[in-house]
Design a protein around this motif. Structure first.
Motif, PDB file in Angstrom:
ATOM      1  N   MET A   1     -20.254  10.597   7.327  1.00  0.00           N
ATOM      2  CA  MET A   1     -20.587  11.764   8.139  1.00  0.00           C
ATOM      3  C   MET A   1     -22.098  11.962   8.133  1.00  0.00           C
ATOM      4  N   ILE A   2     -22.690  12.067   9.300  1.00  0.00           N
ATOM      5  CA  ILE A   2     -24.136  12.209   9.414  1.00  0.00           C
ATOM      6  C   ILE A   2     -24.572  13.588   8.920  1.00  0.00           C
ATOM      7  N   ASN A   3     -25.613  13.610   8.085  1.00  0.00           N
ATOM      8  CA  ASN A   3     -26.209  14.860   7.633  1.00  0.00           C
ATOM      9  C   ASN A   3     -27.381  15.165   8.552  1.00  0.00           C
ATOM     10  N   PRO A   4     -27.322  16.248   9.304  1.00  0.00           N
ATOM     11  CA  PRO A   4     -28.407  16.544  10.256  1.00  0.00           C
ATOM     12  C   PRO A   4     -29.757  16.714   9.583  1.00  0.00           C
ATOM     13  N   ASN A   5     -29.751  17.069   8.292  1.00  0.00           N
ATOM     14  CA  ASN A   5     -31.009  17.234   7.568  1.00  0.00           C
ATOM     15  C   ASN A   5     -31.662  15.900   7.216  1.00  0.00           C
ATOM     16  N   LEU A   6     -30.882  14.824   7.243  1.00  0.00           N
ATOM     17  CA  LEU A   6     -31.402  13.514   6.868  1.00  0.00           C
ATOM     18  C   LEU A   6     -31.427  12.534   8.039  1.00  0.00           C
ATOM     19  N   LYS A   7     -30.856  12.935   9.156  1.00  0.00           N
ATOM     20  CA  LYS A   7     -30.833  12.045  10.313  1.00  0.00           C
ATOM     21  C   LYS A   7     -32.257  11.751  10.779  1.00  0.00           C
ATOM     22  N   GLY A   8     -32.553  10.474  10.907  1.00  0.00           N
ATOM     23  CA  GLY A   8     -33.862  10.056  11.384  1.00  0.00           C
ATOM     24  C   GLY A   8     -34.949  10.062  10.335  1.00  0.00           C
ATOM     25  N   LYS A   9     -34.644  10.500   9.115  1.00  0.00           N
ATOM     26  CA  LYS A   9     -35.631  10.508   8.048  1.00  0.00           C
ATOM     27  C   LYS A   9     -35.803   9.083   7.499  1.00  0.00           C
ATOM     28  N   ALA A  10     -37.042   8.721   7.202  1.00  0.00           N
ATOM     29  CA  ALA A  10     -37.337   7.395   6.662  1.00  0.00           C
ATOM     30  C   ALA A  10     -37.258   7.444   5.139  1.00  0.00           C
ATOM     31  N   ILE A  11     -36.343   6.667   4.575  1.00  0.00           N
ATOM     32  CA  ILE A  11     -36.087   6.678   3.140  1.00  0.00           C
ATOM     33  C   ILE A  11     -36.465   5.323   2.556  1.00  0.00           C
ATOM     34  N   LEU A  12     -37.400   5.306   1.614  1.00  0.00           N
ATOM     35  CA  LEU A  12     -37.794   4.080   0.929  1.00  0.00           C
ATOM     36  C   LEU A  12     -37.072   4.010  -0.407  1.00  0.00           C
ATOM     37  N   ILE A  13     -36.280   2.956  -0.580  1.00  0.00           N
ATOM     38  CA  ILE A  13     -35.503   2.772  -1.804  1.00  0.00           C
ATOM     39  C   ILE A  13     -35.959   1.487  -2.480  1.00  0.00           C
ATOM     40  N   THR A  14     -36.572   1.593  -3.656  1.00  0.00           N
ATOM     41  CA  THR A  14     -36.963   0.379  -4.362  1.00  0.00           C
ATOM     42  C   THR A  14     -35.745  -0.220  -5.054  1.00  0.00           C
ATOM     43  N   GLY A  15     -35.672  -1.544  -5.023  1.00  0.00           N
ATOM     44  CA  GLY A  15     -34.476  -2.197  -5.551  1.00  0.00           C
ATOM     45  C   GLY A  15     -33.248  -1.779  -4.778  1.00  0.00           C
ATOM     46  N   GLY A  16     -33.414  -1.636  -3.461  1.00  0.00           N
ATOM     47  CA  GLY A  16     -32.347  -1.081  -2.623  1.00  0.00           C
ATOM     48  C   GLY A  16     -31.303  -2.077  -2.173  1.00  0.00           C
ATOM     49  N   ASN A  17     -31.296  -3.263  -2.777  1.00  0.00           N
ATOM     50  CA  ASN A  17     -30.366  -4.297  -2.320  1.00  0.00           C
ATOM     51  C   ASN A  17     -29.338  -4.701  -3.363  1.00  0.00           C
ATOM     52  N   SER A  18     -29.233  -3.960  -4.470  1.00  0.00           N
ATOM     53  CA  SER A  18     -28.227  -4.322  -5.466  1.00  0.00           C
ATOM     54  C   SER A  18     -27.851  -3.115  -6.307  1.00  0.00           C
ATOM     55  N   GLY A  19     -26.653  -3.139  -6.854  1.00  0.00           N
ATOM     56  CA  GLY A  19     -26.202  -2.103  -7.773  1.00  0.00           C
ATOM     57  C   GLY A  19     -26.280  -0.709  -7.192  1.00  0.00           C
ATOM     58  N   ILE A  20     -26.852   0.200  -7.967  1.00  0.00           N
ATOM     59  CA  ILE A  20     -26.998   1.587  -7.529  1.00  0.00           C
ATOM     60  C   ILE A  20     -27.890   1.662  -6.294  1.00  0.00           C
ATOM     61  N   GLY A  21     -28.910   0.815  -6.227  1.00  0.00           N
ATOM     62  CA  GLY A  21     -29.797   0.812  -5.069  1.00  0.00           C
ATOM     63  C   GLY A  21     -29.071   0.498  -3.783  1.00  0.00           C
ATOM     64  N   SER A  22     -28.174  -0.478  -3.845  1.00  0.00           N
ATOM     65  CA  SER A  22     -27.384  -0.843  -2.668  1.00  0.00           C
ATOM     66  C   SER A  22     -26.495   0.313  -2.231  1.00  0.00           C
ATOM     67  N   ALA A  23     -25.901   1.004  -3.197  1.00  0.00           N
ATOM     68  CA  ALA A  23     -25.048   2.153  -2.873  1.00  0.00           C
ATOM     69  C   ALA A  23     -25.859   3.259  -2.223  1.00  0.00           C
ATOM     70  N   ALA A  29     -27.774   5.513   4.833  1.00  0.00           N
ATOM     71  CA  ALA A  29     -27.511   5.004   6.185  1.00  0.00           C
ATOM     72  C   ALA A  29     -26.382   5.792   6.832  1.00  0.00           C
ATOM     73  N   GLU A  30     -25.355   6.119   6.057  1.00  0.00           N
ATOM     74  CA  GLU A  30     -24.248   6.930   6.576  1.00  0.00           C
ATOM     75  C   GLU A  30     -24.725   8.316   7.001  1.00  0.00           C
ATOM     76  N   MET A  31     -25.784   8.800   6.381  1.00  0.00           N
ATOM     77  CA  MET A  31     -26.334  10.115   6.716  1.00  0.00           C
ATOM     78  C   MET A  31     -27.183  10.077   7.988  1.00  0.00           C
ATOM     79  N   GLY A  32     -27.407   8.868   8.517  1.00  0.00           N
ATOM     80  CA  GLY A  32     -28.207   8.739   9.721  1.00  0.00           C
ATOM     81  C   GLY A  32     -29.680   8.513   9.460  1.00  0.00           C
ATOM     82  N   SER A  33     -30.031   8.198   8.206  1.00  0.00           N
ATOM     83  CA  SER A  33     -31.430   7.970   7.865  1.00  0.00           C
ATOM     84  C   SER A  33     -31.882   6.573   8.268  1.00  0.00           C
ATOM     85  N   LYS A  34     -33.191   6.419   8.387  1.00  0.00           N
ATOM     86  CA  LYS A  34     -33.793   5.109   8.580  1.00  0.00           C
ATOM     87  C   LYS A  34     -34.117   4.554   7.197  1.00  0.00           C
TER      88      LYS A  34
END
Length: 248
Positions: A1-23, A29-34
């Motif tokens: 479900m998209i969160n209107p407060n986070l839709k279109g917001k740019a989120i930088l996640i370090t280590g974002g491709n594994s484990g907790i980072g991947s989640a 992404a489900e919230m509509g963020s970039k």
């Protein structure tokens, strides 16, 4: 479900491709963020996450960086801005974790932990805060990922101590960044199944978890989404245990 407060917001996640980072990548992404997925290894996983998000109609990029190198930190921020124009939230998730005890720790082991788990997040927070000042932004969020064992972690003494340092930085940076509309908070996960907890370790820790289950990466991801959202706009300088009651 998209969160209107986070839709279109740019989120930088370090280590974002594994484990907790991947989640966290998937949850934002489900919230509509970039999503800006930082990775150091497992490039295939990073590109697959980008592809999945894009196929679902979302926006994401994957950016390689060796965060131990200061020029890579600068390049990561520059490439993030080039991709989406800004960074609205920084999630400091990448970390180093090597077993050590007082009987076998070395200067190299200590330095490795404090470099990745304390120095790198502070440098990223520095770049993030300066970017917000430069762009005249009125709000932003920093979420640091620690561990609920930061105050005592036998057999991983340098990991625990470096995360305790990150929690201390969280409180101090919150004071300095607050006047610029930036919240700074920290999540301290309990035993979370990212593949490293075998049956023996699970049996060992389970009696100390009141909720009687291991954490799932999504448990941590949802807390990160909360801290980055407007619902947490007046919460800063906090360290939140997301641990099922472990170490309360």
């Amino acid at each position: 479900m998209i969160n209107p407060n986070l839709k279109g917001k740019a989120i930088l996640i370090t280590g974002g491709n594994s484990g907790i980072g991947s989640a966290m990548t998937e949850q934002f992404a489900e919230m509509g963020s970039k999503i800006i997925i930082h990775y150091y290894d497992k490039e295939e996983k990073a590109t697959q996450l980008v592809r999945t998000i894009q196929e679902s109609g979302g926006e994401a990029v994957a950016i390689y960086a060796d965060l131990r190198q200061e020029q890579d930190i600068d390049q990561l921020m520059e490439k993030s801005i080039k991709a989406f124009g800004t960074v609205d939230a920084l999630i400091n998730n990448a970390a180093a974790c090597v077993l050590d005890t007082i009987f076998d720790t070395t200067g190299e082991t200590i330095d490795e932990h404090f470099e990745m788990n304390a120095r790198v997040p502070v440098q990223l927070m520095n770049r993030f805060v300066l970017l917000h000042k430069e762009q005249g932004k009125k709000e932003g969020s920093i979420v640091n990922i620690s561990t609920d064992a930061s105050q005592k972690f036998a057999r991983q003494i340098s990991y625990g101590a470096s995360k305790a340092a990150l929690e201390a930085y969280t409180r101090s940076v919150a004071i300095e960044a607050g006047p610029h509309g930036i919240t700074v908070n920290c999540i301290s996960p309990g035993p979370t199944q990212t593949g490293y907890i075998d049956d023996q370790l699970e049996r060992m820790v389970m009696p100390d978890i009141p909720m009687r289950r291991l954490g799932e990466p999504k448990d941590i991801a949802e807390a990160a989404v909360f801290f980055a959202s407007k619902q947490a706009r007046w919460i800063t300088g906090q360290v939140l245990l997301v641990s099922g009651g472990h170490y309360i």
